[in-house]
Design an enzyme around this catalytic site. Structure first.
Site, PDB file in Angstrom:
ATOM      1  N   ARG A  59       0.846  -1.100   0.166  1.00 28.93           N
ATOM      2  CA  ARG A  59       0.039  -0.091  -0.038  1.00 28.93           C
ATOM      3  C   ARG A  59       0.810   1.299   0.115  1.00 28.93           C
ATOM      4  O   ARG A  59       0.539   2.221  -0.510  1.00 28.93           O
ATOM      5  CB  ARG A  59      -1.035   0.043   1.110  1.00 28.93           C
ATOM      6  CG  ARG A  59      -0.708   0.226   2.552  1.00 28.93           C
ATOM      7  CD  ARG A  59      -1.522  -0.473   3.339  1.00 28.93           C
ATOM      8  NE  ARG A  59      -0.919  -2.014   3.500  1.00 28.93           N
ATOM      9  CZ  ARG A  59      -1.782  -2.958   3.228  1.00 28.93           C
ATOM     10  NH1 ARG A  59      -3.272  -2.712   3.410  1.00 28.93           N
ATOM     11  NH2 ARG A  59      -1.287  -4.213   3.310  1.00 28.93           N
ATOM     12  N   THR A  60       1.833   1.143   0.736  1.00 24.53           N
ATOM     13  CA  THR A  60       2.796   2.513   0.745  1.00 24.53           C
ATOM     14  C   THR A  60       3.375   2.689  -0.750  1.00 24.53           C
ATOM     15  O   THR A  60       3.276   4.006  -1.215  1.00 24.53           O
ATOM     16  CB  THR A  60       3.786   2.440   1.822  1.00 24.53           C
ATOM     17  OG1 THR A  60       3.150   2.055   2.987  1.00 24.53           O
ATOM     18  CG2 THR A  60       4.714   3.580   1.933  1.00 24.53           C
ATOM     19  N   LYS A  87      23.897  -3.057   3.191  1.00 21.13           N
ATOM     20  CA  LYS A  87      23.906  -1.828   3.558  1.00 21.13           C
ATOM     21  C   LYS A  87      24.623  -0.714   2.957  1.00 21.13           C
ATOM     22  O   LYS A  87      24.267  -0.408   1.946  1.00 21.13           O
ATOM     23  CB  LYS A  87      24.013  -1.646   5.315  1.00 21.13           C
ATOM     24  CG  LYS A  87      23.638  -0.206   5.842  1.00 21.13           C
ATOM     25  CD  LYS A  87      23.934  -0.296   7.306  1.00 21.13           C
ATOM     26  CE  LYS A  87      23.327   0.907   7.772  1.00 21.13           C
ATOM     27  NZ  LYS A  87      23.531   1.146   9.463  1.00 21.13           N
ATOM     28  N   ARG A 109      12.170   3.427   0.626  1.00 18.70           N
ATOM     29  CA  ARG A 109      11.934   2.253   2.085  1.00 18.70           C
ATOM     30  C   ARG A 109      13.122   1.263   1.995  1.00 18.70           C
ATOM     31  O   ARG A 109      13.668   0.824   0.843  1.00 18.70           O
ATOM     32  CB  ARG A 109      10.678   1.228   1.637  1.00 18.70           C
ATOM     33  CG  ARG A 109      10.511   0.172   2.635  1.00 18.70           C
ATOM     34  CD  ARG A 109       9.194  -0.286   2.826  1.00 18.70           C
ATOM     35  NE  ARG A 109       8.218   0.505   3.390  1.00 18.70           N
ATOM     36  CZ  ARG A 109       6.947   0.071   3.596  1.00 18.70           C
ATOM     37  NH1 ARG A 109       6.748  -1.243   3.410  1.00 18.70           N
ATOM     38  NH2 ARG A 109       6.217   0.906   4.138  1.00 18.70           N
ATOM     39  N   HIS A 137       8.201   5.634   9.912  1.00 14.89           N
ATOM     40  CA  HIS A 137       7.415   5.663   8.985  1.00 14.89           C
ATOM     41  C   HIS A 137       6.653   6.959   8.868  1.00 14.89           C
ATOM     42  O   HIS A 137       5.323   6.750   9.324  1.00 14.89           O
ATOM     43  CB  HIS A 137       6.588   4.295   9.116  1.00 14.89           C
ATOM     44  CG  HIS A 137       5.891   3.784   7.690  1.00 14.89           C
ATOM     45  ND1 HIS A 137       5.891   4.684   6.695  1.00 14.89           N
ATOM     46  CD2 HIS A 137       5.227   2.974   7.348  1.00 14.89           C
ATOM     47  CE1 HIS A 137       4.931   3.921   5.570  1.00 14.89           C
ATOM     48  NE2 HIS A 137       4.832   2.948   6.108  1.00 14.89           N
TER      49      HIS A 137
HETATM   50  C1  NCD Z   1       3.708  -0.977   7.785  1.00 14.25           C
HETATM   51  C2  NCD Z   1       4.972  -1.206   7.518  1.00 14.25           C
HETATM   52  O1  NCD Z   1       5.398  -1.507   6.607  1.00 14.25           O
HETATM   53  O2  NCD Z   1       5.706  -0.680   8.316  1.00 14.25           O
HETATM   54  N1  NCD Z   1       2.640  -1.183   6.688  1.00 14.25           N
HETATM   55  C3  NCD Z   1       2.299   0.049   5.921  1.00 14.25           C
HETATM   56  O3  NCD Z   1       3.332   0.776   5.761  1.00 14.25           O
HETATM   57  N2  NCD Z   1       0.862   0.286   5.788  1.00 14.25           N
HETATM   58  C4  NCD Z   1       3.249  -1.963   8.862  1.00 14.25           C
HETATM   59  C5  NCD Z   1       3.495  -3.297   8.807  1.00 14.25           C
HETATM   60  O4  NCD Z   1       4.169  -3.802   8.186  1.00 14.25           O
HETATM   61  O5  NCD Z   1       2.817  -4.192   9.746  1.00 14.25           O
END
Ligand code: NCD
Length: 312
Positions: A59-60, A87, A109, A137
């Protein structure tokens, strides 16, 4: 105030309450835009954005990509399986690639905490942290607080409990910072083994009993157990975790008051919350997703307007 105090969004820790309010006001505007028949605006027409995902995301990643498209930015996407990423190496490679592509903004990310901060020191582009390991986040916390504001009118003075795996959760840390900056009162609840030792130094209290926590709160944010970040066992079994910290309809109905239920996704239905709770009217999980689009449009727009100013 009409501009952010920062050139990057690396974490909620680095921004002010005024920044958050400006993001919310800008998101209000974009929320209206995404309900128009023509959902696209030309605001970022001259901006190029690289989306670098070194760790899995659904979703992100979709939300950022859609936000960028709605703002008419040019975008390039890169995804890598987390297992192949080392890294230092990968980030230096990333830096060189970005420099040669002449991108204006990077949404990243990465499994390593601090990856965004590192990148911001080495390249001349605006960095947005889309999750760095178990650290922060920020856009998730912004959309969570925005969703509380939308439902309850304000975040200030509201009682919020974050339930579950606080130790491994970047969502928890960013939420704690954001909620406190906006004047909410925060408790955490979950197995003691999944609480960081420093938690009370952040000004939040630990409540080991789920029912007590729910009776106290206005909002419960139910987090996923981050199995992928665990190298040892932190509780005896998933069944036992669910018995103690899972939210089901019977618990919700017995509270004698209506609380709001949130979840950042992905949901493990039947573990941290049952399906009937996830799909109930009290759950605002899909509102969170929709607000995520408006909030990310706001963050991109506000950071992009600073890039133009710096060029002058
Ligand atoms: C979260 C994440 O990736 O940090 N999900 C998200 O971004 N909606 C939480 C998770 O992975 O549980």
């Amino acid at each position: 105030m009409s501009e952010l105090s920062v050139n990057h969004l690396l974490g909620i820790k680095y921004i002010t309450e005024e920044d958050i309010q400006l993001i919310f006001e800008t998101a209000d505007h974009f929320k209206e835009v995404i309900h128009r028949p023509i959902k696209k605006v030309p605001s970022l027409r001259d901006i190029t954005i690289a989306n670098l995902f070194f760790e899995n995301s659904t979703r992100t990643r979709l939300s950022f990509e859609l936000a960028e498209k709605r703002l008419s930015a040019d975008i390039v996407n890169f995804s890598a399986g987390s297992s192949s990423v080392k890294k230092g190496e990968s980030l230096v490679d990333t830096v060189n690639n970005i420099l040669s592509m002449k991108v204006d903004m990077v949404v990243m990310r990465h499994p390593n905490p601090g990856a965004g901060v590192f990148l911001s020191k080495h390249i001349n582009a605006s960095i947005i942290n889309a999750g760095d390991g178990a650290h922060e986040h920020p856009t998730q916390a912004l959309l969570d607080c925005y969703s509380i504001r939308e439902r309850l009118g304000d975040v200030a003075g509201k009682k919020v409990v974050i339930v579950g795996d606080i130790l491994h959760s970047r969502v928890a840390l960013s939420n704690i910072f954001a909620l406190q900056k906006l004047g909410a009162i925060v408790k955490v609840c979950g197995p003691k083994t999944l609480m960081p030792r420093y938690i009370e130094s952040l000004g939040v209290t630990f409540e080991p009993n789920l029912i007590e926590a729910l009776n106290w709160c206005d909002v419960a944010n139910m987090l996923r157990v981050q199995n992928e970040r665990m190298d040892i066992s932190y509780f005896p079994s998933t069944r036992e975790y669910t018995q103690q910290f899972g939210l089901n309809k019977a618990i919700l109905d017995n509270l004698g008051k209506e609380i709001i239920v949130m979840h950042p996704g992905p949901i493990n239905r039947g573990v941290e919350i049952t399906s009937d709770v996830a799909d109930s009217k009290q759950a605002i999980i899909l509102d969170q997703v929709q607000n995520g689009l408006a909030v990310r449009m706001a963050v991109l727009y506000l950071l992009a307007s600073k890039i133009k100013r710096n060029d002058n």
